[in-house]
Write an enzyme that holds these catalytic residues in place. Sequence first.
Site, PDB file in Angstrom:
ATOM      1  CB  THR A   1      -8.381  -0.477 -11.212  1.00  0.00           C
ATOM      2  OG1 THR A   1      -8.002  -1.303 -12.305  1.00  0.00           O
ATOM      3  CG2 THR A   1      -7.982  -1.154  -9.924  1.00  0.00           C
TER       4      THR A   1
ATOM      5  NE  ARG B   1      -7.208   6.673 -12.274  1.00  0.00           N
ATOM      6  CZ  ARG B   1      -6.345   6.073 -11.497  1.00  0.00           C
ATOM      7  NH1 ARG B   1      -5.222   5.603 -12.014  1.00  0.00           N
ATOM      8  NH2 ARG B   1      -6.575   5.948 -10.219  1.00  0.00           N
TER       9      ARG B   1
ATOM     10  CB  SER C   1      -4.051   7.599  -8.908  1.00  0.00           C
ATOM     11  OG  SER C   1      -3.277   7.024  -7.900  1.00  0.00           O
ATOM     12  CG  HIS C   2      -0.230   6.024 -10.149  1.00  0.00           C
ATOM     13  ND1 HIS C   2      -1.471   5.635  -9.696  1.00  0.00           N
ATOM     14  CD2 HIS C   2       0.076   5.207 -11.168  1.00  0.00           C
ATOM     15  CE1 HIS C   2      -1.895   4.613 -10.405  1.00  0.00           C
ATOM     16  NE2 HIS C   2      -0.978   4.333 -11.312  1.00  0.00           N
TER      17      HIS C   2
ATOM     18  CE  LYS D   1     -11.444   7.098  -5.816  1.00  0.00           C
ATOM     19  NZ  LYS D   1     -10.438   6.336  -5.068  1.00  0.00           N
TER      20      LYS D   1
ATOM     21  CG  ASP E   1      -0.637   8.527  -5.178  1.00  0.00           C
ATOM     22  OD1 ASP E   1      -0.898   8.942  -4.036  1.00  0.00           O
ATOM     23  OD2 ASP E   1      -1.485   7.974  -5.904  1.00  0.00           O
TER      24      ASP E   1
ATOM     25  CG  ASP F   1      -4.926   9.971  -5.416  1.00  0.00           C
ATOM     26  OD1 ASP F   1      -3.807   9.468  -5.603  1.00  0.00           O
ATOM     27  OD2 ASP F   1      -5.961   9.285  -5.305  1.00  0.00           O
TER      28      ASP F   1
ATOM     29  CG  ASP G   1      -4.502   6.779  -3.271  1.00  0.00           C
ATOM     30  OD1 ASP G   1      -3.462   7.099  -3.878  1.00  0.00           O
ATOM     31  OD2 ASP G   1      -5.522   6.321  -3.845  1.00  0.00           O
ATOM     32  NE  ARG G   2      -0.883   3.940  -6.570  1.00  0.00           N
ATOM     33  CZ  ARG G   2      -0.595   3.179  -7.615  1.00  0.00           C
ATOM     34  NH1 ARG G   2       0.662   3.038  -7.997  1.00  0.00           N
ATOM     35  NH2 ARG G   2      -1.549   2.580  -8.296  1.00  0.00           N
TER      36      ARG G   2
ATOM     37  CB  THR H   1      -5.873  -5.625  -8.472  1.00  0.00           C
ATOM     38  OG1 THR H   1      -4.867  -6.623  -8.363  1.00  0.00           O
ATOM     39  CG2 THR H   1      -5.225  -4.262  -8.611  1.00  0.00           C
TER      40      THR H   1
ATOM     41  CD  GLU I   1      -4.688  -2.533  -4.124  1.00  0.00           C
ATOM     42  OE1 GLU I   1      -4.988  -3.318  -5.027  1.00  0.00           O
ATOM     43  OE2 GLU I   1      -4.914  -1.314  -4.175  1.00  0.00           O
ATOM     44  CD  GLU I   2       1.158  -4.671  -6.820  1.00  0.00           C
ATOM     45  OE1 GLU I   2       2.251  -4.163  -7.131  1.00  0.00           O
ATOM     46  OE2 GLU I   2       0.063  -4.318  -7.309  1.00  0.00           O
TER      47      GLU I   2
ATOM     48  CE  LYS J   1      -4.080   3.277  -3.624  1.00  0.00           C
ATOM     49  NZ  LYS J   1      -4.595   2.394  -4.662  1.00  0.00           N
TER      50      LYS J   1
ATOM     51  NE  ARG K   1      -0.744  -2.608 -12.926  1.00  0.00           N
ATOM     52  CZ  ARG K   1      -0.253  -1.437 -13.352  1.00  0.00           C
ATOM     53  NH1 ARG K   1       1.021  -1.359 -13.723  1.00  0.00           N
ATOM     54  NH2 ARG K   1      -1.005  -0.369 -13.417  1.00  0.00           N
TER      55      ARG K   1
HETATM   56  C1  G1P Z   1      -3.378  -0.013 -10.022  1.00  0.00           C
HETATM   57  C2  G1P Z   1      -2.810  -0.907  -8.949  1.00  0.00           C
HETATM   58  C3  G1P Z   1      -3.884  -1.232  -7.941  1.00  0.00           C
HETATM   59  C4  G1P Z   1      -4.475   0.044  -7.375  1.00  0.00           C
HETATM   60  C5  G1P Z   1      -4.958   0.922  -8.507  1.00  0.00           C
HETATM   61  C6  G1P Z   1      -5.441   2.283  -8.008  1.00  0.00           C
HETATM   62  O1  G1P Z   1      -4.408  -0.681 -10.719  1.00  0.00           O
HETATM   63  O2  G1P Z   1      -2.273  -2.076  -9.494  1.00  0.00           O
HETATM   64  O3  G1P Z   1      -3.337  -2.028  -6.922  1.00  0.00           O
HETATM   65  O4  G1P Z   1      -5.546  -0.242  -6.517  1.00  0.00           O
HETATM   66  O5  G1P Z   1      -3.898   1.157  -9.435  1.00  0.00           O
HETATM   67  O6  G1P Z   1      -4.438   2.997  -7.357  1.00  0.00           O
HETATM   68  P1  G1P Z   1      -4.170  -1.413 -12.136  1.00  0.00           P
HETATM   69  O7  G1P Z   1      -3.588  -0.377 -13.062  1.00  0.00           O
HETATM   70  O8  G1P Z   1      -3.173  -2.491 -11.880  1.00  0.00           O
HETATM   71  O9  G1P Z   1      -5.518  -1.922 -12.535  1.00  0.00           O
HETATM   72 ZN    ZN Z   2      -3.456   7.423  -5.858  1.00  0.00          ZN
END
Ligand code: G1P
Ligand code: ZN
Length: 537
Positions: A16, A20, A111-112, A124, A275, A277, A279-280, A342, A361-362, A374, A494
């Site tokens: 996504t 990673r 990221s997170h 990335k 988070d 990096d 962006d969240r 997504t 995004e949610e 983001k 999810r």
């Molecule tokens: C997750 C989130 C998605 C976001 C992505 C990167 O991806 O659901 O909205 O863009 O992290 O931060 P997923 O693990 O669901 O593929």
């Molecule tokens: Zn992030």
Amino acid sequence: MTKIETKPIDGQKPGTSGLRKKTPTFRQPGYLENFVQAIFDGTGGAEGKTYVVGGDGRYFNVEATQIILKMAAANGAARVIVGQNGLLSTPAASHLIRLNETDGGIILSASHNPGGPEEDFGIKFNTSNGGPAPETVTDRIFARTKDIGAYHIIDADDVDLATFGERAIGDMTVEVVDPVADYRDLMRSIFDFDAIRTLFADGFTIRFDAMHAVTGPYAKAILENTLGAAPGSVVNGDPSPTFGGGHPDPNPVWAVDLMNTMMGEEAPDFGAASDGDGDRNMIVGRGIYVSPSDSLAVLAANATLVPAYKDGLNGIARSMPTSAAADRVAERLGVAMFETPTGWKFFGNLLDAGKVTICGEESAGTGSDHIREKDGLWAVLFWLNILAVRKMSVQELMNDHWEGYGRNYYTRLDFEGVPVERAEALMQGVRDRLDTLKGCEAGDCVVSNADEFTYTDPVDEGVSRGQGLRIWYKGGARAVLRMSGTGTVGATIRCYLEAFSATVLDDPKRLDPVRHATMELAEFERHIGRTTPDVVT
Ligand code: G1P
Ligand code: ZN
């Protein structure tokens, strides 16, 4: 200059958001190098090009940065802009790519996800618009990882990344920049800093939890030093390679300290977190958590209060699993609404084409056309700008919004560490029954429709299939099932649940029937042996 023979390594398919893997995987000889060479080769070579490089400060960030610099030099790149000590938040990197009109950038982050010697690492590639490479590009990079035979790296000392300024590595120039300065200027050009400064001067209190990740220096510089929030408003503000041993994911589960503070007696007026990096974002008022889907709707509904958006929005985009709260705002504003798969990369074309101004995004991501990622702090400043103008508390603002638009109850259930075959069997089980689900009863719910989301990009007409299974219930509720594309161990399923109410604006049990029906219809118990998720957000 050295050419090193190598062999393709399996599994280097970007997900996504980039590639990673566990840190030890990235540290295997040639692993990072193969992927970096594939980035250069898959994008027409690095010869004469300029890039931005930076990361979220997690374990291996600095070593990886040095390797990338030496490889960029060996591949003939002209110039690389690097954040001091290899640090750049994802939004700041996106901005630097655009500001300096570079050919792209390489962002080091998972990221997170947690960081550390045994935790996660990621890489990335972002294109020259500042956004994550679209699938056409990541497909070419992936293809190259499968037939790569050599990578190029120069034999040189590590570059000094601690001191600002330019230096040479081989024939390439490295420019070490302040990670914060340009980003702060960008924020100043978007928001009404005077109004926010007055808000703080009048005693408004904030707690920003940087979660030991990259936004600490940004938040201190902007919120405390520029806007006058009280010293100490930013907590956990020093980036740490292991994020203080925590999970830098800004949601009520992982940012539990902030949640407790905000629900407590002495809560400040406003709480926020970002988070790994940057962006969240997570937004919390005194005594109230704002879901990311609602946050997107509120930002869109109040956008004209922000100087940069005073003339209105071109349109709004949200990822498909995000609630439809923003759709009704778009409808009332008379602007277009787009539903994308997504992942932020799907917003890039819409933003570039000027079709949308705000996206969300949610999963706690919101952003606009100011960059192509983001942006956590941007969302926080947006909220502060709105609160400063409307002179309301977060609770009052949310109540006002729900009274005007109705409320989309929303939750996401994550089932983590599921054996891949079992997760795939669960998804396939639903996929096989999509045509026959209509009319099925489960608990108190009746299925009104079901499908698998396919997206056709309105700009380049690219088609992305298999982007989530959707089940709608009579009365308008919806469930979405999809497999995460960012995990590094097993599979994560999810399950996104949503139900709308125009009148009942506070019903904690509103989603229970939808949840039970979905667990039953998708046969969670049979496939994965449980209906209790690991994380609920
Ligand atoms: C997750 C989130 C998605 C976001 C992505 C990167 O991806 O659901 O909205 O863009 O992290 O931060 P997923 O693990 O669901 O593929
Ligand atoms: Zn992030």
